[in-house]
Design a protein around this motif. Structure first.
Motif, PDB file in Angstrom:
ATOM      1  N   ASN A  93      11.590   3.502   9.146  1.00  0.00           N
ATOM      2  CA  ASN A  93      12.194   4.245   7.967  1.00  0.00           C
ATOM      3  C   ASN A  93      11.051   4.937   7.038  1.00  0.00           C
ATOM      4  OD1 ASN A  93      13.735   5.095   5.965  1.00  0.00           O
ATOM      5  ND2 ASN A  93      14.405   2.981   5.353  1.00  0.00           N
ATOM      6  N   SER A  94      11.017   6.253   7.428  1.00  0.00           N
ATOM      7  CA  SER A  94      10.177   6.951   6.495  1.00  0.00           C
ATOM      8  C   SER A  94      11.019   7.546   5.401  1.00  0.00           C
ATOM      9  CB  SER A  94       9.787   8.167   7.307  1.00  0.00           C
ATOM     10  OG  SER A  94       8.868   8.969   6.694  1.00  0.00           O
ATOM     11  N   LEU A  95      10.689   7.430   4.173  1.00  0.00           N
ATOM     12  CA  LEU A  95      11.265   8.091   3.086  1.00  0.00           C
ATOM     13  C   LEU A  95      10.700   9.341   2.768  1.00  0.00           C
ATOM     14  CD1 LEU A  95      11.120   4.530   0.885  1.00  0.00           C
ATOM     15  CD2 LEU A  95      12.836   5.626   2.440  1.00  0.00           C
ATOM     16  N   SER A  96       9.492   9.510   2.625  1.00  0.00           N
ATOM     17  CA  SER A  96       8.894  10.791   2.449  1.00  0.00           C
ATOM     18  C   SER A  96       7.608  11.170   3.145  1.00  0.00           C
ATOM     19  CB  SER A  96       8.460  10.896   0.711  1.00  0.00           C
ATOM     20  OG  SER A  96       7.631  10.030   0.644  1.00  0.00           O
ATOM     21  N   ALA A  97       6.810  12.495   2.765  1.00  0.00           N
ATOM     22  CA  ALA A  97       5.623  12.323   3.584  1.00  0.00           C
ATOM     23  C   ALA A  97       4.654  11.563   3.112  1.00  0.00           C
ATOM     24  CB  ALA A  97       5.117  13.884   2.977  1.00  0.00           C
ATOM     25  N   ALA A  98       4.896  10.575   2.205  1.00  0.00           N
ATOM     26  CA  ALA A  98       3.799   9.773   1.500  1.00  0.00           C
ATOM     27  C   ALA A  98       4.214   8.331   1.597  1.00  0.00           C
ATOM     28  CB  ALA A  98       3.674  10.021   0.013  1.00  0.00           C
ATOM     29  N   ALA A  99       5.552   7.901   1.953  1.00  0.00           N
ATOM     30  CA  ALA A  99       6.039   6.623   1.751  1.00  0.00           C
ATOM     31  C   ALA A  99       6.847   6.120   2.962  1.00  0.00           C
ATOM     32  CB  ALA A  99       6.789   6.387   0.463  1.00  0.00           C
ATOM     33  N   ALA A 100       6.894   4.767   3.308  1.00  0.00           N
ATOM     34  CA  ALA A 100       7.731   4.492   4.344  1.00  0.00           C
ATOM     35  C   ALA A 100       8.148   2.942   3.904  1.00  0.00           C
ATOM     36  CB  ALA A 100       7.322   4.543   5.663  1.00  0.00           C
ATOM     37  N   MET A 101       9.173   2.462   4.492  1.00  0.00           N
ATOM     38  CA  MET A 101       9.467   1.084   4.154  1.00  0.00           C
ATOM     39  C   MET A 101       8.721   0.217   5.138  1.00  0.00           C
ATOM     40  SD  MET A 101      11.537   1.259   1.736  1.00  0.00           S
ATOM     41  CE  MET A 101      12.502  -0.274   1.659  1.00  0.00           C
ATOM     42  N   ALA A 102       8.408  -0.976   4.594  1.00  0.00           N
ATOM     43  CA  ALA A 102       7.894  -2.248   5.293  1.00  0.00           C
ATOM     44  C   ALA A 102       8.573  -3.369   4.899  1.00  0.00           C
ATOM     45  CB  ALA A 102       6.280  -2.218   4.835  1.00  0.00           C
ATOM     46  N   VAL A 103       8.586  -4.409   5.870  1.00  0.00           N
ATOM     47  CA  VAL A 103       9.202  -5.676   5.664  1.00  0.00           C
ATOM     48  C   VAL A 103       7.932  -6.723   5.835  1.00  0.00           C
ATOM     49  CG1 VAL A 103      10.790  -7.411   6.739  1.00  0.00           C
ATOM     50  CG2 VAL A 103      11.283  -4.949   7.008  1.00  0.00           C
ATOM     51  N   GLY A 104       7.944  -7.814   4.487  1.00  0.00           N
ATOM     52  CA  GLY A 104       7.202  -8.590   4.158  1.00  0.00           C
ATOM     53  C   GLY A 104       7.398  -9.776   5.138  1.00  0.00           C
ATOM     54  N   PHE A 105       6.815 -10.363   6.116  1.00  0.00           N
ATOM     55  CA  PHE A 105       7.045 -11.435   6.892  1.00  0.00           C
ATOM     56  C   PHE A 105       6.945 -12.788   6.252  1.00  0.00           C
ATOM     57  CE2 PHE A 105       8.458  -8.782  10.042  1.00  0.00           C
ATOM     58  CZ  PHE A 105       8.673  -9.439  11.361  1.00  0.00           C
ATOM     59  N   PHE A 106       6.649 -12.735   4.970  1.00  0.00           N
ATOM     60  CA  PHE A 106       6.447 -14.115   4.264  1.00  0.00           C
ATOM     61  C   PHE A 106       7.535 -14.111   3.468  1.00  0.00           C
ATOM     62  CE2 PHE A 106       4.352 -10.489   2.498  1.00  0.00           C
ATOM     63  CZ  PHE A 106       5.121 -10.230   1.155  1.00  0.00           C
ATOM     64  N   ASN A 107       8.754 -13.218   3.191  1.00  0.00           N
ATOM     65  CA  ASN A 107       9.744 -13.324   2.694  1.00  0.00           C
ATOM     66  C   ASN A 107      11.002 -12.605   3.160  1.00  0.00           C
ATOM     67  OD1 ASN A 107       9.344 -10.618   1.698  1.00  0.00           O
ATOM     68  ND2 ASN A 107       9.117 -11.246  -0.326  1.00  0.00           N
ATOM     69  N   GLY A 108      10.868 -11.861   4.058  1.00  0.00           N
ATOM     70  CA  GLY A 108      11.724 -11.059   4.797  1.00  0.00           C
ATOM     71  C   GLY A 108      12.528 -10.016   4.186  1.00  0.00           C
ATOM     72  N   GLU A 109      11.946  -9.470   3.092  1.00  0.00           N
ATOM     73  CA  GLU A 109      12.096  -8.404   2.255  1.00  0.00           C
ATOM     74  C   GLU A 109      11.718  -7.186   2.515  1.00  0.00           C
ATOM     75  OE1 GLU A 109      12.708  -9.295  -1.981  1.00  0.00           O
ATOM     76  OE2 GLU A 109      13.717 -11.374  -1.396  1.00  0.00           O
ATOM     77  N   SER A 110      12.496  -6.093   2.287  1.00  0.00           N
ATOM     78  CA  SER A 110      11.899  -4.652   2.327  1.00  0.00           C
ATOM     79  C   SER A 110      11.203  -4.099   1.244  1.00  0.00           C
ATOM     80  CB  SER A 110      12.833  -3.693   2.777  1.00  0.00           C
ATOM     81  OG  SER A 110      13.619  -4.219   4.367  1.00  0.00           O
ATOM     82  N   GLU A 111      10.347  -3.203   1.404  1.00  0.00           N
ATOM     83  CA  GLU A 111       9.578  -2.737   0.302  1.00  0.00           C
ATOM     84  C   GLU A 111       8.973  -1.295   0.421  1.00  0.00           C
ATOM     85  OE1 GLU A 111       5.580  -4.431  -2.086  1.00  0.00           O
ATOM     86  OE2 GLU A 111       7.306  -5.630  -2.035  1.00  0.00           O
ATOM     87  N   ILE A 112       8.807  -0.576  -0.425  1.00  0.00           N
ATOM     88  CA  ILE A 112       8.353   0.677  -0.164  1.00  0.00           C
ATOM     89  C   ILE A 112       6.857   0.470  -0.310  1.00  0.00           C
ATOM     90  CG2 ILE A 112       7.936   3.195  -1.190  1.00  0.00           C
ATOM     91  CD1 ILE A 112      10.718   2.576  -2.521  1.00  0.00           C
ATOM     92  N   GLN A 113       6.122   1.227   0.765  1.00  0.00           N
ATOM     93  CA  GLN A 113       4.691   0.978   0.801  1.00  0.00           C
ATOM     94  C   GLN A 113       4.004   2.738   1.026  1.00  0.00           C
ATOM     95  OE1 GLN A 113       2.775  -1.320   0.491  1.00  0.00           O
ATOM     96  NE2 GLN A 113       4.238  -3.041   0.554  1.00  0.00           N
ATOM     97  N   GLU A 114       3.075   2.911   0.784  1.00  0.00           N
ATOM     98  CA  GLU A 114       2.412   4.204   0.952  1.00  0.00           C
ATOM     99  C   GLU A 114       1.741   4.240   2.258  1.00  0.00           C
ATOM    100  OE1 GLU A 114      -0.500   5.278  -2.120  1.00  0.00           O
ATOM    101  OE2 GLU A 114       0.803   4.570  -3.721  1.00  0.00           O
ATOM    102  N   LYS A 115       1.981   5.267   2.902  1.00  0.00           N
ATOM    103  CA  LYS A 115       1.523   5.595   4.469  1.00  0.00           C
ATOM    104  C   LYS A 115       0.271   5.152   4.787  1.00  0.00           C
ATOM    105  CE  LYS A 115       5.635   8.231   5.780  1.00  0.00           C
ATOM    106  NZ  LYS A 115       6.255   9.543   6.553  1.00  0.00           N
ATOM    107  N   PRO A 116      -0.680   5.345   3.697  1.00  0.00           N
ATOM    108  CA  PRO A 116      -1.960   5.374   4.237  1.00  0.00           C
ATOM    109  C   PRO A 116      -2.303   3.769   4.382  1.00  0.00           C
ATOM    110  CG  PRO A 116      -2.022   6.987   2.518  1.00  0.00           C
ATOM    111  CD  PRO A 116      -0.710   6.556   2.780  1.00  0.00           C
ATOM    112  N   ALA A 117      -1.416   2.896   3.741  1.00  0.00           N
ATOM    113  CA  ALA A 117      -1.811   1.498   3.782  1.00  0.00           C
ATOM    114  C   ALA A 117      -2.043   0.751   4.975  1.00  0.00           C
ATOM    115  CB  ALA A 117      -0.927   0.903   2.772  1.00  0.00           C
ATOM    116  N   ARG A 118      -2.680  -0.342   5.184  1.00  0.00           N
ATOM    117  CA  ARG A 118      -2.802  -0.886   6.484  1.00  0.00           C
ATOM    118  C   ARG A 118      -1.906  -1.780   6.721  1.00  0.00           C
ATOM    119  NH1 ARG A 118      -7.186  -0.406  10.089  1.00  0.00           N
ATOM    120  NH2 ARG A 118      -6.930  -1.805  11.713  1.00  0.00           N
ATOM    121  N   MET A 119      -0.729  -1.734   7.482  1.00  0.00           N
ATOM    122  CA  MET A 119       0.254  -3.071   7.674  1.00  0.00           C
ATOM    123  C   MET A 119       0.022  -3.168   9.149  1.00  0.00           C
ATOM    124  SD  MET A 119       1.764  -2.903   4.728  1.00  0.00           S
ATOM    125  CE  MET A 119       1.769  -1.956   3.475  1.00  0.00           C
ATOM    126  N   ASN A 120       0.987  -4.356   9.315  1.00  0.00           N
ATOM    127  CA  ASN A 120       1.144  -4.588  10.926  1.00  0.00           C
ATOM    128  C   ASN A 120       1.862  -3.935  11.530  1.00  0.00           C
ATOM    129  OD1 ASN A 120      -0.928  -6.902  10.551  1.00  0.00           O
ATOM    130  ND2 ASN A 120       0.557  -8.448  10.428  1.00  0.00           N
TER     131      ASN A 120
END
Length: 124
Positions: A93-120
């Motif tokens: 789920n891409s929100l914009s050129a700079a942000a997308a949604m990520a899901v935290g596996f420590f709580n199961g909730e979605s959160e907006i994150q900046e695309k350059p960030a390192r995620m699993n």
């Protein structure tokens, strides 16, 4: 009386490319992403990288938010936590050129994150 198929107004189908990817991200990951940048770190079995690289790693088939939440509830919620259950995972789920949604596996909730960030990364 029942309606005949010929009496029902049918809207034309949308262009398939518009349904799969929002206009602002079409081709974005194909131009910017490098699957080789996705690497495993520590004991986590899943690779991590920025959003564009994650999309390239999954050949455009990055898991959706609902798929990731299902994985969280099946693997992490109420269970002994592994290293895979303590990180964010990129969603498709891409929100914009700079942000997308990520899901935290420590709580199961979605959160907006900046695309350059390192995620699993978890592919479909």
């Amino acid at each position: 009386t029942p309606q005949k198929i010929s009496d029902i107004n049918v809207l034309p189908l949308e262009d398939e490319s518009e349904k799969k990817t929002p206009t602002h991200t079409t081709g974005d990951w194909q131009q910017r992403g490098n699957a080789a940048n996705c690497t495993r770190q520590g004991t986590n079995p899943y690779p991590s990288c920025n959003w564009w690289d994650a999309m390239a790693y999954c050949d455009g088939k990055l898991a959706s938010e609902s798929e990731l939440r299902n994985l969280y509830y099946g693997s992490c919620a109420g269970k002994q936590k592994s290293s895979a259950c303590s990180s964010y995972y990129w969603s498709s789920n891409s929100l914009s050129a700079a942000a997308a949604m990520a899901v935290g596996f420590f709580n199961g909730e979605s959160e907006i994150q900046e695309k350059p960030a390192r995620m699993n990364v978890h592919c479909r």
